[in-house]
Design a protein around this motif. Sequence first.
Motif, PDB file in Angstrom:
ATOM      1  N   ILE A 285       0.830  -1.209   0.000  1.00 34.67           N
ATOM      2  CA  ILE A 285       0.000   0.000   0.000  1.00 34.67           C
ATOM      3  C   ILE A 285       0.859   1.251   0.000  1.00 34.67           C
ATOM      4  O   ILE A 285       0.648   2.174  -0.803  1.00 34.67           O
TER       5      ILE A 285
ATOM      6  N   ILE B  27      -6.977   1.051  -1.310  1.00 31.24           N
ATOM      7  CA  ILE B  27      -6.582   1.826  -0.122  1.00 31.24           C
ATOM      8  C   ILE B  27      -5.477   2.812  -0.472  1.00 31.24           C
ATOM      9  O   ILE B  27      -5.495   3.973  -0.041  1.00 31.24           O
TER      10      ILE B  27
ATOM     11  N   THR C 124      -6.908   5.669  -2.332  1.00 27.84           N
ATOM     12  CA  THR C 124      -7.751   6.478  -1.463  1.00 27.84           C
ATOM     13  C   THR C 124      -6.919   7.342  -0.519  1.00 27.84           C
ATOM     14  O   THR C 124      -7.280   8.491  -0.224  1.00 27.84           O
ATOM     15  N   LEU C 125      -5.802   6.811  -0.031  1.00 28.15           N
ATOM     16  CA  LEU C 125      -4.891   7.622   0.784  1.00 28.15           C
ATOM     17  C   LEU C 125      -4.387   8.826  -0.013  1.00 28.15           C
ATOM     18  O   LEU C 125      -4.326   9.948   0.505  1.00 28.15           O
TER      19      LEU C 125
ATOM     20  N   MET D 130      -7.853  -4.906  -2.661  1.00 26.87           N
ATOM     21  CA  MET D 130      -8.146  -4.044  -1.521  1.00 26.87           C
ATOM     22  C   MET D 130      -6.975  -3.103  -1.252  1.00 26.87           C
ATOM     23  O   MET D 130      -7.168  -1.908  -0.984  1.00 26.87           O
ATOM     24  N   GLY D 131      -5.761  -3.617  -1.327  1.00 20.98           N
ATOM     25  CA  GLY D 131      -4.579  -2.810  -1.044  1.00 20.98           C
ATOM     26  C   GLY D 131      -4.410  -1.655  -2.009  1.00 20.98           C
ATOM     27  O   GLY D 131      -4.096  -0.529  -1.605  1.00 20.98           O
TER      28      GLY D 131
ATOM     29  N   THR E  80      -8.654   4.153  -9.828  1.00 22.20           N
ATOM     30  CA  THR E  80      -9.086   2.949  -9.119  1.00 22.20           C
ATOM     31  C   THR E  80      -9.577   1.887 -10.085  1.00 22.20           C
ATOM     32  O   THR E  80      -9.259   0.695  -9.942  1.00 22.20           O
TER      33      THR E  80
ATOM     34  N   HIS F  56       1.193   4.263  -2.739  1.00 21.07           N
ATOM     35  CA  HIS F  56       0.830   5.604  -2.272  1.00 21.07           C
ATOM     36  C   HIS F  56       2.028   6.552  -2.342  1.00 21.07           C
ATOM     37  O   HIS F  56       1.892   7.710  -2.763  1.00 21.07           O
TER      38      HIS F  56
END
Length: 364
Positions: A13, A218, A221-222, A214-215, A52, A17
């Motif tokens: 993640i 996330i 989204t961060l 999922m990772g 995404t 990010h």
Amino acid sequence: MISKNKITLMQYIFLIHGVQMGVGALTLPRELAEKAGTDGWITIIVCWLLATIASLIIIQIMKRNPDGTILDLLARYFGKWIGKAGTILFALYFALIANVIFIREALFIQAWILPGAEVYMLILLLSVPSYLIVRKNISILGRYAEFVFFMTLWTIIIYLLPLKYASWLHLLPILKEGIEPIISGVNTAVFSFLGFEIAFFLFPFLQKKERASMGIVIANTLSLFAFLAITLAAFSFYSPDEITIYNEPTLEMLKVIELRFIERVEIVFFSFYLFVMSTTVLPYMFMTVYCTSQLAGRHDHRRHLAWFLIIEFVFVVFFPPSFERNTMLKHVSEMAGLLVAFVFPLCLWGYVWLHGIFKRRPIT
């Protein structure tokens, strides 16, 4: 090699990010204000949605070959020579972005901290820690990204301090000029979300591959929350016309913060933000030399990394960079990023999906 260098979900993640944060956050509010006005924050949400969707498509593609990178998948579906051609193109793409961000990082240091230093000296100094980190495996980069995230988490919180001078009326009315300006800003803002394409290479290293989707959501989204916080703070702090005057409005607005023990908060902030920039450029460097070492049939990428940094230094010496030239290369890398991160996954996913259908169809 892959079996020995696994990364955790958290590292996965924070790697993605970290790559997305980069240098874009320093100039993103101004660039959005020029394109979409104070509705530019809506553009960020649109870009997050697109990123995404593209990210999830990449994960679906990589599930077809979970133990190999995109290079192995291309060779499997299209043959050896297409696989090598893809390796060359990926190496050039990652090298271009690494070059743009690495030089831009040095230019920012020169402009904000060391105006008397030459860019080639800054590149030389940055090359030493870059080599020490990137020469290791991907798990080291993952730990580094994880460490930098928690070490610099306060840099987002500090934007609450200038808000006492903000006027939220600058954001109103919403959609004042319609949808068209918001859509026109997508090309600008989407570059800040680039970085999720490294999932093409991170997926086989992930310990729990079932959590890859999922990772990556996330991670995106961060980045969304970070970009929204910075952009909304800048839009409310500056007037709609004033924000376009400053090249790096996110740094300029920190000058109003007054602390007894620190004279210039923006310099302290930027010094820490250099670590965030490094989490962008270092993975791109790693991906570049990973591709070139795979092309050469080697598992050790240290020699390729040394040559990459030497070429960077020589390039800067003979072609002294400027913000104008770097911005031109940035526009080129943006176009390349749109192709690699959005167009390529969609086309490849369509091919893989059709290939699976025809392969399962019985021969009559």
